[in-house]
Design a protein around this motif. Sequence first.
Motif, PDB file in Angstrom:
ATOM      1  N   ARG A  44       0.835  -1.211   0.000  1.00 29.24           N
ATOM      2  CA  ARG A  44       0.000   0.000   0.000  1.00 29.24           C
ATOM      3  C   ARG A  44       0.867   1.258   0.000  1.00 29.24           C
ATOM      4  NH1 ARG A  44      -3.134  -2.986   3.850  1.00 29.24           N
ATOM      5  NH2 ARG A  44      -5.109  -3.609   2.924  1.00 29.24           N
ATOM      6  N   ASP A  45       1.947   1.235   0.796  1.00 33.65           N
ATOM      7  CA  ASP A  45       2.855   2.388   0.828  1.00 33.65           C
ATOM      8  C   ASP A  45       3.488   2.620  -0.539  1.00 33.65           C
ATOM      9  OD1 ASP A  45       2.309   2.761   3.497  1.00 33.65           O
ATOM     10  OD2 ASP A  45       4.291   2.129   4.210  1.00 33.65           O
ATOM     11  N   GLN A  46       3.923   1.548  -1.184  1.00 39.73           N
ATOM     12  CA  GLN A  46       4.549   1.664  -2.506  1.00 39.73           C
ATOM     13  C   GLN A  46       3.542   2.251  -3.501  1.00 39.73           C
ATOM     14  OE1 GLN A  46       7.728   0.897  -3.467  1.00 39.73           O
ATOM     15  NE2 GLN A  46       7.357   1.399  -5.586  1.00 39.73           N
ATOM     16  N   LEU A  47       2.320   1.746  -3.483  1.00 43.09           N
ATOM     17  CA  LEU A  47       1.285   2.232  -4.400  1.00 43.09           C
ATOM     18  C   LEU A  47       0.890   3.669  -4.098  1.00 43.09           C
ATOM     19  CD1 LEU A  47      -0.917  -0.973  -4.564  1.00 43.09           C
ATOM     20  CD2 LEU A  47       0.495  -0.042  -6.402  1.00 43.09           C
ATOM     21  N   GLN A  53      13.009   4.917   1.516  1.00 43.90           N
ATOM     22  CA  GLN A  53      13.487   5.472   2.779  1.00 43.90           C
ATOM     23  C   GLN A  53      12.310   5.764   3.716  1.00 43.90           C
ATOM     24  OE1 GLN A  53      15.958   8.950   2.437  1.00 43.90           O
ATOM     25  NE2 GLN A  53      16.158   9.186   4.641  1.00 43.90           N
ATOM     26  N   GLU A  54      11.251   6.354   3.169  1.00 45.50           N
ATOM     27  CA  GLU A  54      10.063   6.634   3.977  1.00 45.50           C
ATOM     28  C   GLU A  54       9.444   5.342   4.506  1.00 45.50           C
ATOM     29  OE1 GLU A  54       8.245  10.725   2.066  1.00 45.50           O
ATOM     30  OE2 GLU A  54       8.053   8.868   0.892  1.00 45.50           O
ATOM     31  N   PRO A  64      17.493  -2.020   2.816  1.00 45.04           N
ATOM     32  CA  PRO A  64      17.638  -3.322   2.144  1.00 45.04           C
ATOM     33  C   PRO A  64      16.492  -4.295   2.459  1.00 45.04           C
ATOM     34  CG  PRO A  64      19.755  -2.608   2.996  1.00 45.04           C
ATOM     35  CD  PRO A  64      18.718  -1.657   3.546  1.00 45.04           C
ATOM     36  N   THR A  65      15.948  -4.228   3.663  1.00 47.30           N
ATOM     37  CA  THR A  65      14.802  -5.083   3.994  1.00 47.30           C
ATOM     38  C   THR A  65      13.573  -4.649   3.209  1.00 47.30           C
ATOM     39  OG1 THR A  65      15.685  -5.578   6.189  1.00 47.30           O
ATOM     40  CG2 THR A  65      13.317  -5.911   5.871  1.00 47.30           C
ATOM     41  N   VAL A  66      13.367  -3.348   3.084  1.00 48.95           N
ATOM     42  CA  VAL A  66      12.260  -2.843   2.254  1.00 48.95           C
ATOM     43  C   VAL A  66      12.430  -3.358   0.826  1.00 48.95           C
ATOM     44  CG1 VAL A  66      11.250  -0.774   1.193  1.00 48.95           C
ATOM     45  CG2 VAL A  66      11.805  -0.774   3.628  1.00 48.95           C
ATOM     46  N   GLN A  67      13.627  -3.251   0.288  1.00 47.12           N
ATOM     47  CA  GLN A  67      13.884  -3.686  -1.087  1.00 47.12           C
ATOM     48  C   GLN A  67      13.623  -5.185  -1.242  1.00 47.12           C
ATOM     49  OE1 GLN A  67      17.906  -2.234  -1.313  1.00 47.12           O
ATOM     50  NE2 GLN A  67      17.263  -0.281  -2.232  1.00 47.12           N
TER      51      GLN A  67
END
Length: 86
Positions: A44-47, A53-54, A64-67
């Motif tokens: 949802r955040d990506q969309l 970073q946010e 790296p965990t987000v990626q």
Amino acid sequence: DRGGRGWQAIAGRDPDPAISAELADTLAHLLSVLDEPALQSLARDQLSGYSQQEMAQRHGISIPTVQRKLRLIRRKWERTISDAPT
């Protein structure tokens, strides 16, 4: 409000109700294949247009965990789409 970034910018101000309903159904289905609430939240955040970073700051994880999690989401969604009847 993310300033019109992300998927909401694509829809425009007055999208066709049928298209809006179809998009909502598709999004709900794609989110449902993500078995972890954390993955759903990152998707949802990506969309919504958040930067990596946010997202890292919002979720208390490293970039790296987000990626890594976004790659996992992408793979799950690609499998879901490729398995869908045409």
